[in-house]
Design a protein around this motif. Structure first.
Motif, PDB file in Angstrom:
ATOM      1  N   CYS A  30       0.858  -1.185   0.000  1.00 13.73           N
ATOM      2  CA  CYS A  30       0.000   0.000   0.000  1.00 13.73           C
ATOM      3  C   CYS A  30       0.894   1.235   0.000  1.00 13.73           C
ATOM      4  O   CYS A  30       1.853   1.306   0.774  1.00 13.73           O
ATOM      5  N   CYS A  88       0.086   3.176   3.680  1.00 13.92           N
ATOM      6  CA  CYS A  88       0.483   2.661   4.997  1.00 13.92           C
ATOM      7  C   CYS A  88       1.621   1.646   4.912  1.00 13.92           C
ATOM      8  O   CYS A  88       2.157   1.251   5.942  1.00 13.92           O
ATOM      9  N   VAL A 144      -7.974   2.437   2.829  1.00 11.98           N
ATOM     10  CA  VAL A 144      -8.149   3.195   1.593  1.00 11.98           C
ATOM     11  C   VAL A 144      -8.772   2.268   0.536  1.00 11.98           C
ATOM     12  O   VAL A 144      -8.460   1.078   0.481  1.00 11.98           O
ATOM     13  N   GLY A 178      -4.849  -2.382   6.077  1.00 12.64           N
ATOM     14  CA  GLY A 178      -4.043  -1.599   7.008  1.00 12.64           C
ATOM     15  C   GLY A 178      -4.588  -0.208   7.268  1.00 12.64           C
ATOM     16  O   GLY A 178      -4.636   0.245   8.413  1.00 12.64           O
ATOM     17  N   CYS A 179      -5.018   0.485   6.202  1.00 10.93           N
ATOM     18  CA  CYS A 179      -5.447   1.875   6.363  1.00 10.93           C
ATOM     19  C   CYS A 179      -6.850   2.131   5.806  1.00 10.93           C
ATOM     20  O   CYS A 179      -7.346   3.255   5.885  1.00 10.93           O
ATOM     21  N   CYS A 191      -7.630  -1.600   1.496  1.00  7.31           N
ATOM     22  CA  CYS A 191      -6.406  -1.992   2.197  1.00  7.31           C
ATOM     23  C   CYS A 191      -6.777  -2.347   3.639  1.00  7.31           C
ATOM     24  O   CYS A 191      -7.415  -1.543   4.324  1.00  7.31           O
TER      25      CYS A 191
HETATM   26 ZN   LIG Z   1      -2.925   0.926   3.392  1.00 10.28          ZN
END
Ligand SMILES: [Zn+2]
Length: 124
Positions: free
Chosen positions: A22, A25, A83, A80-81, A78
């Motif tokens: 990503c 992140c 988006v 993780g973040c 994603c």
């Molecule tokens: Zn991310």
């Protein structure tokens, strides 16, 4: 230091690890030789949530909204973040598409040429 190539707004590839990442992140999305979508969270939506009926669905069979029996909207995020990385419209049951196939060796050769200062127009 890792050699990173940006592929799309929210996708990059770590050429040393040969992994999707990503851009926001840095979370890895899996091997670069496979689809980046395998490492993302998928949200399947009824397309009528996005493309609302333009006429009364109780009065008419066709409302200008996509029919969920024929079309599904897949949003990829994603983990993780959160988006939104990609959106695609597919018939229900259709396999997830493999839309980006990287030539990792070509990208590595270009990165090496850049680092050596020998990049040419053909390699760019
Ligand atoms: Zn991310």
């Amino acid at each position: 230091m890792a050699t990173i190539e940006r592929i799309t707004e929210y996708l990059e590839v770590d050429l040393d690890a040969e992994a999707w990442r990503c851009t926001r992140c840095g979370r890895e999305h899996g091997p670069a030789g496979e689809s980046y979508k395998r490492g993302l969270v998928v949200h399947r939506r009824d397309p009528a949530e996005i493309h609302r009926p333009l006429i009364d669905p109780d009065a008419y069979a066709f409302t200008f909204a996509p029919d969920a029996e024929w079309c599904q909207l897949l949003e990829y995020y994603c983990p993780g973040c959160a988006v939104m990385v990609e959106v695609e419209y597919l018939p229900p049951g259709h396999p997830i598409t493999h839309d980006i196939e990287l030539d990792l060796q070509w990208l590595k050769d270009r990165a090496a040429a850049r680092a050596a200062g020998t990049e040419t127009e053909e390699a760019a």
